[in-house]
Design a protein around this motif. Structure first.
Motif, PDB file in Angstrom:
ATOM      1  N   VAL A   1       3.493   1.066   4.154  1.00 53.44           N
ATOM      2  CA  VAL A   1       4.670   0.247   4.450  1.00 53.44           C
ATOM      3  C   VAL A   1       4.423  -1.137   3.877  1.00 53.44           C
ATOM      4  CG1 VAL A   1       6.143  -0.710   6.274  1.00 53.44           C
ATOM      5  CG2 VAL A   1       5.065   1.530   6.596  1.00 53.44           C
ATOM      6  N   VAL A   2       5.319  -1.564   2.977  1.00 55.50           N
ATOM      7  CA  VAL A   2       5.233  -2.911   2.423  1.00 55.50           C
ATOM      8  C   VAL A   2       6.615  -3.536   2.585  1.00 55.50           C
ATOM      9  CG1 VAL A   2       4.567  -4.327   0.444  1.00 55.50           C
ATOM     10  CG2 VAL A   2       3.627  -2.031   0.670  1.00 55.50           C
ATOM     11  N   GLY A   3       6.716  -4.476   3.520  1.00 58.43           N
ATOM     12  CA  GLY A   3       8.020  -5.083   3.806  1.00 58.43           C
ATOM     13  C   GLY A   3       8.987  -4.010   4.270  1.00 58.43           C
ATOM     14  N   ASP A   4      10.158  -3.927   3.602  1.00 58.99           N
ATOM     15  CA  ASP A   4      11.132  -2.923   4.047  1.00 58.99           C
ATOM     16  C   ASP A   4      10.990  -1.608   3.284  1.00 58.99           C
ATOM     17  OD1 ASP A   4      12.015  -3.792   1.641  1.00 58.99           O
ATOM     18  OD2 ASP A   4      14.020  -4.435   2.332  1.00 58.99           O
ATOM     19  N   ARG A   5       9.919  -1.487   2.473  1.00 57.16           N
ATOM     20  CA  ARG A   5       9.722  -0.226   1.736  1.00 57.16           C
ATOM     21  C   ARG A   5       8.639   0.627   2.394  1.00 57.16           C
ATOM     22  NH1 ARG A   5       8.670  -3.015  -3.677  1.00 57.16           N
ATOM     23  NH2 ARG A   5       9.049  -1.182  -4.966  1.00 57.16           N
ATOM     24  N   LYS A   6       8.940   1.921   2.460  1.00 55.50           N
ATOM     25  CA  LYS A   6       8.001   2.852   3.116  1.00 55.50           C
ATOM     26  C   LYS A   6       7.825   4.060   2.212  1.00 55.50           C
ATOM     27  CE  LYS A   6       7.606   5.475   7.402  1.00 55.50           C
ATOM     28  NZ  LYS A   6       8.106   5.643   8.743  1.00 55.50           N
ATOM     29  N   TYR A   7       6.578   4.422   1.937  1.00 55.98           N
ATOM     30  CA  TYR A   7       6.285   5.582   1.086  1.00 55.98           C
ATOM     31  C   TYR A   7       5.436   6.586   1.858  1.00 55.98           C
ATOM     32  CZ  TYR A   7       7.670   2.325  -2.577  1.00 55.98           C
ATOM     33  OH  TYR A   7       8.362   1.428  -3.343  1.00 55.98           O
ATOM     34  N   GLY A   8       5.758   7.856   1.715  1.00 57.27           N
ATOM     35  CA  GLY A   8       4.925   8.936   2.260  1.00 57.27           C
ATOM     36  C   GLY A   8       4.257   9.633   1.089  1.00 57.27           C
ATOM     37  N   LEU A   9       2.957   9.390   0.916  1.00 59.37           N
ATOM     38  CA  LEU A   9       2.239   9.932  -0.255  1.00 59.37           C
ATOM     39  C   LEU A   9       1.527  11.237   0.103  1.00 59.37           C
ATOM     40  CD1 LEU A   9       2.698   6.969  -1.107  1.00 59.37           C
ATOM     41  CD2 LEU A   9       0.434   7.003  -2.100  1.00 59.37           C
ATOM     42  N   HIS A  10       1.642  12.217  -0.788  1.00 59.54           N
ATOM     43  CA  HIS A  10       0.972  13.500  -0.544  1.00 59.54           C
ATOM     44  C   HIS A  10      -0.157  13.742  -1.546  1.00 59.54           C
ATOM     45  CE1 HIS A  10       4.002  14.375   2.407  1.00 59.54           C
ATOM     46  NE2 HIS A  10       4.927  14.033   1.539  1.00 59.54           N
ATOM     47  N   GLN A  11       0.108  13.478  -2.807  1.00 59.15           N
ATOM     48  CA  GLN A  11      -0.886  13.764  -3.854  1.00 59.15           C
ATOM     49  C   GLN A  11      -1.508  12.508  -4.451  1.00 59.15           C
ATOM     50  OE1 GLN A  11      -0.759  18.155  -4.581  1.00 59.15           O
ATOM     51  NE2 GLN A  11      -2.193  16.565  -4.961  1.00 59.15           N
ATOM     52  N   VAL A  12      -0.692  11.498  -4.612  1.00 50.33           N
ATOM     53  CA  VAL A  12      -1.126  10.303  -5.348  1.00 50.33           C
ATOM     54  C   VAL A  12      -1.982   9.403  -4.448  1.00 50.33           C
ATOM     55  CG1 VAL A  12      -0.212   8.183  -6.405  1.00 50.33           C
ATOM     56  CG2 VAL A  12       0.862  10.381  -6.903  1.00 50.33           C
ATOM     57  N   PRO A  13      -3.096   8.876  -4.954  1.00 53.20           N
ATOM     58  CA  PRO A  13      -3.932   7.978  -4.140  1.00 53.20           C
ATOM     59  C   PRO A  13      -3.175   6.718  -3.708  1.00 53.20           C
ATOM     60  CG  PRO A  13      -5.094   8.686  -6.134  1.00 53.20           C
ATOM     61  CD  PRO A  13      -3.673   9.129  -6.283  1.00 53.20           C
ATOM     62  N   SER A  14      -3.596   6.163  -2.577  1.00 55.22           N
ATOM     63  CA  SER A  14      -2.871   5.027  -2.009  1.00 55.22           C
ATOM     64  C   SER A  14      -3.134   3.707  -2.732  1.00 55.22           C
ATOM     65  CB  SER A  14      -3.206   4.885  -0.520  1.00 55.22           C
ATOM     66  OG  SER A  14      -2.922   6.082   0.158  1.00 55.22           O
ATOM     67  N   GLY A  15      -3.855   3.735  -3.850  1.00 58.84           N
ATOM     68  CA  GLY A  15      -4.054   2.517  -4.636  1.00 58.84           C
ATOM     69  C   GLY A  15      -2.913   2.292  -5.618  1.00 58.84           C
ATOM     70  N   ILE A  16      -1.985   3.206  -5.669  1.00 58.91           N
ATOM     71  CA  ILE A  16      -0.938   3.211  -6.703  1.00 58.91           C
ATOM     72  C   ILE A  16      -0.059   1.956  -6.679  1.00 58.91           C
ATOM     73  CG2 ILE A  16       0.804   4.457  -5.324  1.00 58.91           C
ATOM     74  CD1 ILE A  16      -0.008   5.253  -8.985  1.00 58.91           C
ATOM     75  N   MET A  17      -0.019   1.279  -5.528  1.00 57.78           N
ATOM     76  CA  MET A  17       0.851   0.109  -5.425  1.00 57.78           C
ATOM     77  C   MET A  17       0.360  -1.063  -6.276  1.00 57.78           C
ATOM     78  SD  MET A  17       2.991   1.410  -3.412  1.00 57.78           S
ATOM     79  CE  MET A  17       4.044   0.081  -2.931  1.00 57.78           C
ATOM     80  N   TYR A  18      -0.910  -0.995  -6.713  1.00 55.98           N
ATOM     81  CA  TYR A  18      -1.464  -2.084  -7.536  1.00 55.98           C
ATOM     82  C   TYR A  18      -1.588  -1.579  -8.973  1.00 55.98           C
ATOM     83  CZ  TYR A  18      -2.632  -3.615  -2.857  1.00 55.98           C
ATOM     84  OH  TYR A  18      -2.560  -3.966  -1.535  1.00 55.98           O
ATOM     85  N   PRO A  19      -0.725  -2.029  -9.876  1.00 51.67           N
ATOM     86  CA  PRO A  19      -0.677  -1.462 -11.222  1.00 51.67           C
ATOM     87  C   PRO A  19      -1.992  -1.579 -11.991  1.00 51.67           C
ATOM     88  CG  PRO A  19       0.794  -3.372 -11.031  1.00 51.67           C
ATOM     89  CD  PRO A  19       0.278  -3.075  -9.668  1.00 51.67           C
ATOM     90  N   GLU A  20      -2.770  -2.612 -11.697  1.00 57.04           N
ATOM     91  CA  GLU A  20      -4.027  -2.803 -12.441  1.00 57.04           C
ATOM     92  C   GLU A  20      -5.151  -1.902 -11.904  1.00 57.04           C
ATOM     93  OE1 GLU A  20      -3.791  -5.567  -9.050  1.00 57.04           O
ATOM     94  OE2 GLU A  20      -2.383  -4.948 -10.604  1.00 57.04           O
ATOM     95  N   CYS A  21      -4.933  -1.328 -10.733  1.00 56.29           N
ATOM     96  CA  CYS A  21      -5.947  -0.454 -10.124  1.00 56.29           C
ATOM     97  C   CYS A  21      -5.801   0.966 -10.705  1.00 56.29           C
ATOM     98  CB  CYS A  21      -5.712  -0.448  -8.612  1.00 56.29           C
ATOM     99  SG  CYS A  21      -6.845   0.568  -7.694  1.00 56.29           S
ATOM    100  N   ILE A  22      -6.916   1.568 -11.101  1.00 52.12           N
ATOM    101  CA  ILE A  22      -6.867   2.929 -11.639  1.00 52.12           C
ATOM    102  C   ILE A  22      -6.861   3.900 -10.457  1.00 52.12           C
ATOM    103  CG2 ILE A  22      -8.073   4.630 -13.086  1.00 52.12           C
ATOM    104  CD1 ILE A  22      -9.279   2.274 -14.622  1.00 52.12           C
ATOM    105  N   SER A  23      -5.882   4.798 -10.413  1.00 53.33           N
ATOM    106  CA  SER A  23      -5.781   5.774  -9.319  1.00 53.33           C
ATOM    107  C   SER A  23      -6.172   7.139  -9.848  1.00 53.33           C
ATOM    108  CB  SER A  23      -4.339   5.844  -8.798  1.00 53.33           C
ATOM    109  OG  SER A  23      -3.995   4.643  -8.166  1.00 53.33           O
ATOM    110  N   VAL A  24      -7.148   7.761  -9.209  1.00 50.10           N
ATOM    111  CA  VAL A  24      -7.666   9.038  -9.720  1.00 50.10           C
ATOM    112  C   VAL A  24      -7.531  10.132  -8.668  1.00 50.10           C
ATOM    113  CG1 VAL A  24      -9.718  10.212 -10.627  1.00 50.10           C
ATOM    114  CG2 VAL A  24      -9.354   7.792 -11.145  1.00 50.10           C
ATOM    115  N   ILE A  25      -7.023  11.283  -9.096  1.00 46.33           N
ATOM    116  CA  ILE A  25      -7.047  12.483  -8.256  1.00 46.33           C
ATOM    117  C   ILE A  25      -8.284  13.250  -8.708  1.00 46.33           C
ATOM    118  CG2 ILE A  25      -5.846  14.625  -7.657  1.00 46.33           C
ATOM    119  CD1 ILE A  25      -3.201  13.145  -8.186  1.00 46.33           C
ATOM    120  N   GLY A  26      -9.305  13.294  -7.854  1.00 45.67           N
ATOM    121  CA  GLY A  26     -10.622  13.782  -8.251  1.00 45.67           C
ATOM    122  C   GLY A  26     -10.723  15.294  -8.340  1.00 45.67           C
TER     123      GLY A  26
END
Ligand code: GDP
Ligand code: IMO
Ligand code: MG
Length: 428
Positions: free
Chosen positions: A44-69
């Motif tokens: 939850v970031v402000g009024d936005r809410k995401y339910g993530l199933h597959q994608v790592p929770s680092g995805i909100m930071y574009p410079e962060c590399i998100s890996v599904i291992g």
């Protein structure tokens, strides 16, 4: 920032998504090391809410590399839906990577998951029916298809044909379910493979290159300690290694690269699906107040009502031990504000014996009767507190008691779903 494993310490849904999203900004990379779309992590970031199933929770930071291992299982359709959702919302997935060694969830895995559950009848596990167990089963049986197989039509067809030789008779003869043809599955999966091609990589090498460059990695666990295939409440568990040890096998990174283990611990207990849960409360109202409704305890993945109970210190202590917790993030403390008193389970009694650690034999755990301490509640809104000192004394005492029982330091106290609703006591 030193590399850290973030792990669920109970039966899942402790708020891993929230804490992972909160601390991910300080890491160069976030890697999911096990599980698949059975997970539901809320951000939850402000009024936005995401339910993530597959994608790592680092995805909100574009410079962060998100890996599904490599330790994960992937439903390509769900992954593409998540990618589309983020892109449509202006969140880039350019830095998302998927291990070529992660296994692919096939349609027959979902059919078999449902069929196995039906066969178990009243002993069913209460799975998410996302095909997780059958997919890991094929991985161990060495007939699974991996993300890298999607990159070559010929290889995919060939391996699929061999898998179907074993799966189809099971579907038809044991369960009376329709069989699959190679073409039928290829028609659905190969177009998705084209879209996924740019994301698929050799992730162990990528992660080790990052480490060599001095970058920091956050290993994001899904599910939790008591759902771990080895250390959980077997057989009422998921089919992967959720505990901190899974981070190394599920990502291909050496043990020596991990400095900290952050356990996510809800201020009470919830569980979805079947299996023992010593502190479970009947779903009844206490002057109209239940943990279920106060904490809005409904599953992100299946929408099922979660079973709720008071905090279990025996489990907290066990989780600290099997994961080697160095820190704890205590979540949803605000939910307890509704109650006059709050209970903490400090031991179990079973057949005249007292246990302060999880009994080894599953029957003893199933029959465990909790021994409670009752602490005074604080009965006021704490969602606006941003420092530990702002919390009422009763809430601070509750946190202190949890630290004593778990033998680990509570570094974060979470007082609401939003990123900002967090007290950082000692995490640097
Ligand atoms: P996960 O699977 O461990 O990531 O947890 P879930 O997302 O399935 O469930 C946790 C739920 O609690 C989500 O709805 C979160 O938005 C919410 N949540 C997380 N931390 C807090 C908190 O401190 N207080 C409250 N009230 N809600 C929280
Ligand atoms: P997150 O990551 C809570 C439970 C299911 C079932 C058991 C096996 O959001 O914490 P499976 O489909 O994995 O074979 O089901 O595990 N389960 C979860 N419970 N949170 C989860 O994920 C879960 N993922 C699986 O309810 O009891
Ligand atoms: Mg969840």
């Amino acid at each position: 920032m030193s590399s850290t494993v973030l792990v669920g310490t109970q039966w899942g849904d402790e708020g891993k998504g929230k804490i992972c999203d909160l601390i991910a900004r300080d890491f160069d990379c976030v890697v999911r090391y096990q599980g698949g779309n059975n997970a539901g992590h809320t951000i939850v970031v402000g009024d936005r809410k995401y339910g993530l199933h597959q994608v790592p929770s680092g995805i909100m930071y574009p410079e962060c590399i998100s890996v599904i291992g490599n330790g994960c299982v992937v439903n390509p359709k769900v992954l593409l839906e998540e990618i589309d959702m983020f892109e449509a919302d202006g969140i880039s997935t350019a830095n998302l990577k998927v291990s070529g060694n992660a296994h692919v969830i096939m349609p027959y895995h979902m059919d078999l998951d449902g069929a196995f559950e039906e066969l178990l009848g009243s002993h069913n596990i209460g799975t998410t029916k996302r095909g997780i167990g059958p997919c890991y089963q094929d991985k161990m049986a060495r007939i699974g298809l991996r993300m890298q197989d999607l990159l070559d039509d010929g290889v995919f067809r060939d391996k699929l044909s061999r898998a179907l030789d074993r799966v189809n008779p099971q579907l038809e003869k044991i369960f009376g379910l329709p069989m699959y043809t190679v073409d039928q599955i290829c028609d659905e999966y190969l177009p998705m493979a084209e879209r996924l091609r740019p994301y698929i990589c050799e992730s162990s090498r990528l992660l080790n290159d990052l480490i060599e460059q001095g970058k920091s990695i956050l290993f994001e666990g899904a599910q939790a300690t008591l759902l771990d295939i080895d250390h959980g409440t077997y057989p009422y568990v998921t089919s992967s290694s959720c505990t901190a040890g899974g981070a190394v096998t599920g990502s291909g990174v050496g043990l020596g690269n991990i400095d900290r283990v952050l356990g996510i611990m809800k201020a009470y207990i919830t569980r979805v699906g079947s299996g023992p849960m010593p502190t479970e409360l009947a779903y009844e109202t206490d002057e109209g107040r239940t943990l279920t409704e106060e904490g809005y305890e409904y599953g992100v993945t299946t929408g099922r009502r979660r079973r709720c109970g008071w905090f279990d210190g025996v489990i907290a202590n066990y989780a600290a031990r099997v994961n080697g917790l160095t820190h704890i993030a205590l979540t949803k403390l605000d939910v307890l504000s509704a109650f006059d008193t709050v209970k903490v389970c400090v031991a179990y009694e079973c057949d005249g014996e007292r246990y302060t650690t999880v009994p080894e034999h599953e029957a003893a755990f199933a029959n465990a009767v909790p021994v409670y301490e009752e602490l005074p509640g604080w009965k006021c809104d704490i969602t606006g507190c941003r420092s530990f000192d702002e919390l009422p004394q009763e809430a601070r005492d509750y946190v202190a008691r949890i630290e004593e029982l778990a033998h680990a330091e509570v570094a974060f106290v979470s007082v609401g779903p939003d990123r900002e609703q967090t007290i950082n006591r000692s995490w640097k």
